[in-house]
Design a protein around this motif. Structure first.
Motif, PDB file in Angstrom:
ATOM      1  N   HIS A  22       5.698   2.573   0.861  1.00  0.00           N
ATOM      2  CA  HIS A  22       5.371   1.427   0.919  1.00  0.00           C
ATOM      3  C   HIS A  22       4.640   1.086   2.522  1.00  0.00           C
ATOM      4  CE1 HIS A  22       6.421  -0.690  -2.721  1.00  0.00           C
ATOM      5  NE2 HIS A  22       7.449   0.067  -2.616  1.00  0.00           N
ATOM      6  N   VAL A  25       1.198   2.351   2.542  1.00  0.00           N
ATOM      7  CA  VAL A  25      -0.109   1.632   2.086  1.00  0.00           C
ATOM      8  C   VAL A  25      -0.837   0.840   3.223  1.00  0.00           C
ATOM      9  CG1 VAL A  25      -0.451  -0.307   0.518  1.00  0.00           C
ATOM     10  CG2 VAL A  25       0.992   1.441  -0.331  1.00  0.00           C
ATOM     11  N   VAL A 194       4.584  -2.919  -5.020  1.00  0.00           N
ATOM     12  CA  VAL A 194       3.424  -2.994  -3.929  1.00  0.00           C
ATOM     13  C   VAL A 194       2.683  -4.257  -3.918  1.00  0.00           C
ATOM     14  CG1 VAL A 194       1.069  -1.850  -3.642  1.00  0.00           C
ATOM     15  CG2 VAL A 194       2.818  -0.503  -4.210  1.00  0.00           C
TER      16      VAL A 194
END
Ligand SMILES: C[C@@](O)(CCO)CC(=O)[O-]
Length: 317
Positions: A22, A25, A194
Motif C-alpha cells: 500500500h 503505491v 487500494v
C-alpha cells in the motif's frame, strides 16, 4: 513465413510482500520476494476452433470468458496486434499453485507467464522491460492503480527492494529465521483496498500520509535489519507495519486474529501481506521448529493453508 511451434509455455511464481504494501503505491519503498512454492505455468497451442482458455476460474471459449479474465483477453488482443500475429485459434491453459485473490500476486504471475508463453510461441525475444510493460496493462485492469511491485517480483528470481518509478534493487535476504505464510481463506480485495486507501488519502491527507510515510521508514529499517541479520528487530518492524496497515483500514478481523495468534505463539513479528481485507498474513519465527508450531496454531485458529519459507534461501543470484 515462420512456422509456429505446436505449443509453447511460460512460467512465473507467486510473491510475498515482506513489508511496504500500500505505501508502495505512494512512492514509498517495499521489500518483496519471489515465492517459488507457488509456481504458475501457461501453455499456448494452436486449435481448430475459436480461441479458448482452461483455468481454475473458467474453461471455455475466450469470447465468453468472465470479466475476471478481461486482463488476459486484453493482453492477447494487444500482443497479437503489436506482433502482427493471428490469435483467433489459440488455446491457453493456465496451471497455477498460487491461491487466487490471496495477496500472493496471482494476477501478475498469470499475466507474466502468459506474456512469456505468447512470446515463446511466436518466437519473439522478450526483454524484462517489455514484459513489465504488458504485465502492467494487465494489472491496471485487475487492480486499477498498481505500483508495479507484483509484476516485478513474480518475474524475478531474487528478492527486491522496490520503489515505484525510481528504483529496483535485487536484495539478498540471508537471514536466520523462517517465515510462515497463512491463508485466511477469504478472498482479498486488492483493487478495493487500494481504492479505499486513496479515499483515506483524499479525505484525511495528513493522517493517511503520516501512516504511509511511517511505513516507508519501517521498510528502510527492515532493510537494515536484514543486512545485519537481526530477525528480532525485523519481527518488531513487521508487527508495527501491521498496525499502520490496520489504521489504514486494509486489515480485517480474521487477519488481525491470525496476527495475534502468531504473536501469542512466539512469532517475532506478524502482519498481513499484499492487498489485505482477507488474503494472507505472514509471521516470522526464529527457527523452522518454531515456525511449525506457529503454523499449527494458525491452522487451529482458522487459517486454511500455511507455507513455511526459510528466509536464508532468498539470495540474490
Ligand atoms: C497493495 C499493493 O501494494 C500490493 C498488492 O500485492 C498494491 C500494489 O502495490 O500495486
Amino acid at each position: 513465413m515462420k512456422t509456429l511451434p505446436e505449443q509453447a509455455t511460460g512460467t512465473a511464481h507467486g510473491k510475498i510482500i515482506l513489508i511496504g504494501e500500500h505505501a508502495v503505491v505512494y512512492g514509498e519503498p517495499a521489500i518483496a520476494f519471489p515465492f517459488k512454492a507457488t509456481p504458475v505455468e501457461v501453455t499456448i497451442r494452436q486449435i481448430e476452433t475459436a480461441a479458448a482458455i482452461s483455468s481454475s476460474y473458467y474453461s471455455g471459449p475466450l469470447k465468453d470468458a468472465p470479466v475476471s479474465l478481461t486482463n488476459i483477453t486484453t493482453l492477447l488482443q494487444t500482443i497479437g496486434d503489436d506482433l502482427s500475429q493471428p490469435t483467433g485459434h489459440l488455446s491457453i491453459t493456465v496451471t497455477s499453485r498460487i491461491p487466487a485473490e490471496r495477496g500472493m500476486g496471482s494476477s501478475a504471475a498469470v499475466a507474466t507467464a502468459f506474456v512469456r508463453a505468447l512470446f515463446n510461441y511466436f518466437n519473439v525475444p522478450l526483454d524484462p522491460d517489455r514484459l513489465l510493460y504488458y504485465v502492467d496493462i494487465s494489472e491496471k485492469i485487475a487492480h486499477g492503480n498498481p505500483s508495479g511491485i507484483d509484476a516485478r517480483v513474480t518475474s524475478s528470481d531474487s528478492p527486491v527492494f522496490y520503489q515505484k518509478g525510481s528504483m529496483f534493487e535485487s536484495l539478498s535476504i540471508n537471514l536466520t529465521g523462517h517465515l510462515i505464510a497463512a491463508d485466511t481463506g477469504i478472498k482479498g480485495q486488492t483493487g478495493q483496498a487500494v481504492a479505499d486507501v486513496a479515499e483515506e488519502v483524499a479525505h484525511h491527507p495528513e493522517q493517511a500520509m503520516a501512516l504511509i510515510r511511517n511505513m516507508g521508514v519501517l521498510t528502510l529499517q527492515a532493510k537494515e535489519a536484514i543486512a545485519h541479520n537481526d530477525p528480532e528487530r525485523l519481527g518488531k518492524l513487521l508487527t508495527q507495519a501491521h498496525s499502520s496497515l490496520k489504521q489504514l483500514s486494509v486489515s480485517n478481523t480474521k487477519l488481525d486474529h491470525l496476527v495475534e495468534t502468531a504473536l501469542r505463539s512466539g512469532a517475532l513479528g506478524a502482519k498481513l501481506t499484499g492487498g489485505g481485507r482477507g488474503g494472507c498474513m505472514i509471521a516470522l519465527a526464529e527457527s523452522e521448529k518454531k515456525a511449525e508450531v506457529i503454523a499449527e496454531k494458525l491452522m487451529e485458529q482458522g487459517a486454511v493453508n500455511t507455507w513455511i519459507h526459510a528466509l536464508g534461501e532468498d539470495k540474490h543470484e
